[in-house]
Design a protein around this motif. Sequence first.
Motif, PDB file in Angstrom:
ATOM      1  N   CYS A 181      46.723  33.128  39.188  1.00 52.73           N
ATOM      2  CA  CYS A 181      47.126  34.302  39.437  1.00 52.73           C
ATOM      3  C   CYS A 181      48.662  34.329  38.688  1.00 52.73           C
ATOM      4  O   CYS A 181      49.354  33.238  38.413  1.00 52.73           O
ATOM      5  CB  CYS A 181      47.343  34.813  40.735  1.00 52.73           C
ATOM      6  SG  CYS A 181      48.164  33.797  41.885  1.00 52.73           S
ATOM      7  N   ASN A 205      45.304  39.113  39.528  1.00 49.46           N
ATOM      8  CA  ASN A 205      44.260  38.610  40.547  1.00 49.46           C
ATOM      9  C   ASN A 205      44.984  38.424  41.875  1.00 49.46           C
ATOM     10  O   ASN A 205      44.995  37.359  42.417  1.00 49.46           O
ATOM     11  CB  ASN A 205      44.127  37.016  39.869  1.00 49.46           C
ATOM     12  CG  ASN A 205      43.335  37.118  38.537  1.00 49.46           C
ATOM     13  OD1 ASN A 205      42.505  37.955  38.512  1.00 49.46           O
ATOM     14  ND2 ASN A 205      43.412  36.062  37.836  1.00 49.46           N
ATOM     15  N   PRO A 234      37.482  39.843  42.221  1.00 52.59           N
ATOM     16  CA  PRO A 234      38.337  38.949  42.478  1.00 52.59           C
ATOM     17  C   PRO A 234      37.349  37.641  43.184  1.00 52.59           C
ATOM     18  O   PRO A 234      37.337  36.459  42.912  1.00 52.59           O
ATOM     19  CB  PRO A 234      39.451  38.965  42.943  1.00 52.59           C
ATOM     20  CG  PRO A 234      39.836  40.489  42.391  1.00 52.59           C
ATOM     21  CD  PRO A 234      38.457  41.067  42.098  1.00 52.59           C
ATOM     22  N   GLU A 249      39.189  33.911  35.861  1.00 48.42           N
ATOM     23  CA  GLU A 249      40.670  34.230  36.341  1.00 48.42           C
ATOM     24  C   GLU A 249      41.543  34.293  35.150  1.00 48.42           C
ATOM     25  O   GLU A 249      42.454  34.998  34.809  1.00 48.42           O
ATOM     26  CB  GLU A 249      40.874  33.464  37.553  1.00 48.42           C
ATOM     27  CG  GLU A 249      40.356  33.877  38.859  1.00 48.42           C
ATOM     28  CD  GLU A 249      40.668  32.841  40.021  1.00 48.42           C
ATOM     29  OE1 GLU A 249      40.059  33.061  41.064  1.00 48.42           O
ATOM     30  OE2 GLU A 249      41.238  31.577  39.717  1.00 48.42           O
TER      31      GLU A 249
END
Lengths: 345, 345
Positions: free
Chosen positions: A95, A110, A32, A40
């Motif tokens: 995320c 994420n 990450p 992402e």
Amino acid sequence: MAGWYIEKGPESDVAVSSRVRLARNLKNFPFPPRMSREQEEMLIRDIRNAALDKDNNFASNLAFIDITGLSPIDRQALMEKHIISRDMAESQNRCGVLVGNDEKISIMINEEDHLRIQCMFPGMQMDKAWKLCNDMDTYLEGKVEYAYNDDYGYLTCCPTNIGTGMRASVMLHLPALTMTGYIKNVLEACGKISVAVRGLYGENSEASGNMFQISNQISLGQTEGEIINNITGIASQLIEQERLLRKELYNQNPYRFEDRIYRSLGVFSNARIMTSEEAHKLLSDVRLGVNMGIIKDIKIEMLNELMILIQPGNLQKYAARPLNPGERDIIRAEIIRKMFGNSNT
Amino acid sequence: MAGWYIEKGPESDVAVSSRVRLARNLKNFPFPPRMSREQEEMLIRDIRNAALDKDNNFASNLAFIDITGLSPIDRQALMEKHIISRDMAESQNRCGVLVGNDEKISIMINEEDHLRIQCMFPGMQMDKAWKLCNDMDTYLEGKVEYAYNDDYGYLTCCPTNIGTGMRASVMLHLPALTMTGYIKNVLEACGKISVAVRGLYGENSEASGNMFQISNQISLGQTEGEIINNITGIASQLIEQERLLRKELYNQNPYRFEDRIYRSLGVFSNARIMTSEEAHKLLSDVRLGVNMGIIKDIKIEMLNELMILIQPGNLQKYAARPLNPGERDIIRAEIIRKMFGNSNT
């Protein structure tokens, strides 16, 4: 509300909830901290598609929440319900989270790692939490390729999670151990055997309302089953100790004990202004009273729900507007009275 | 219970009760300190016969209680209901009291003076208390010969009661004057104009629960009407001041004000152990809340009754056995819960 907290689990007089989470990363993505926006987003899309695929027995129960698009209050409310972590609530990255409709399972995408599969059950149900986690993990492993090393096991962003990638934790309500001061011995003993003791909201959070989260500190060198058994065993011992001490404290002076419980109930269900700190303190006494059969007609599930509702994020969701701390203390007292059926007084 | 306290009188938001008492002595008996047992008994018989005579319009409502034969607990219970004085409760002499069935009138025989005629009404009803006292006094004066001097008026055992033999008093609940500290000015001003301010149970008793008894210090040189008007006037001023301050305190911070009231209600109606001191303090807050319309569904008459029931003597009557202070604190809490309908919890 719908979630683990509105069900009553085994050993619920001391054990509030059981949680298992697995940290997983995908082989074909950088870790990450080194991911681009595009990566992402790609990861979110891949996991979302895999999880919501018709092959997945859980798919119909899962819903995706795009955390990136949420307001700080909505993020905080999800964090308070333990659906996402504090890290994700504050994350600047793209995320999201997949959540089961009973909020027992959530898959964060994420977070510190690519995936955090987390299952939470009321009371002492480590085995169920582990089974659900494992089933979801096994399913996903068939759809994506995990970063895995034969020597180390699952590779994680932070070395403390390497190996099984597992953290197993139980939330225990330990008022008698705290009142008598024995909790210090417990904390010391846990430290020596690499078992972490934390507050209501994980690392660096204080034990408010006599709530303690017991979890494994090490995820390497033990099998998943060993970790689960270890934490379950320690929790069972603490549950027994807590029960004995509760009885002892009660028998020392039943009137004084009941007086304390009922005064807390009286203030808790009648106040017009209540800080978070005081609410947790009083809630602990009320919970103790209900679990010892001193207070009747109040369900432990209601207290679990209240424990979440009185947090700042959920308070602001309830009020449907941002609240300063002074306003929160008023709304908090209002919600508590409402839950106790005292809203008209 | 049947008494003045279960009725609601005028101005009852501040004025709890109005009382008038007349001190009288009979010409053909020595003053009490010099009486023989036989004379004490003769006096009781004479007054009893006179009061219960069919000529007396009140006779059917009067009952005689022989104080000499009562246990200390029963005496204390009567004292707490203001039916007899503290002096009579502790008296070693032959003594008794005639009580009206609504407890609004009582005639103590062989107290500090031969007779103490006393009338008590709920709220601000000095005129009614005075009229009933005067009627009874006039009736008795037709039956027995009072010790009277043309220069001094009615002769009494203690010179402070000489003249009219009258004490007129109002019990006022003054929480706002107390909270703001203005009560000090009130006490000073009353002292300057010879008005006494005492606690719940007369001379030397402390003002518990913000209850203040306002009464004339001098009974000579003023007519009965002047004394009544004077005390009524001062009480009315204090009532107005108290009301203004209550509103002001409320408006300064309504939430904080209501929070205080409701926390007190919560503790008062839920505790399992309660000292007398704490009970009076909490009762004062609850009374304030009811009188300001903040607490609904609780009647001020119930609080008046409770104020008497939680005293040591009445507690022991309720329990039907002697209680040590620790036991009293438990029974007190029990009675309070019962009155609030919380006895099952």
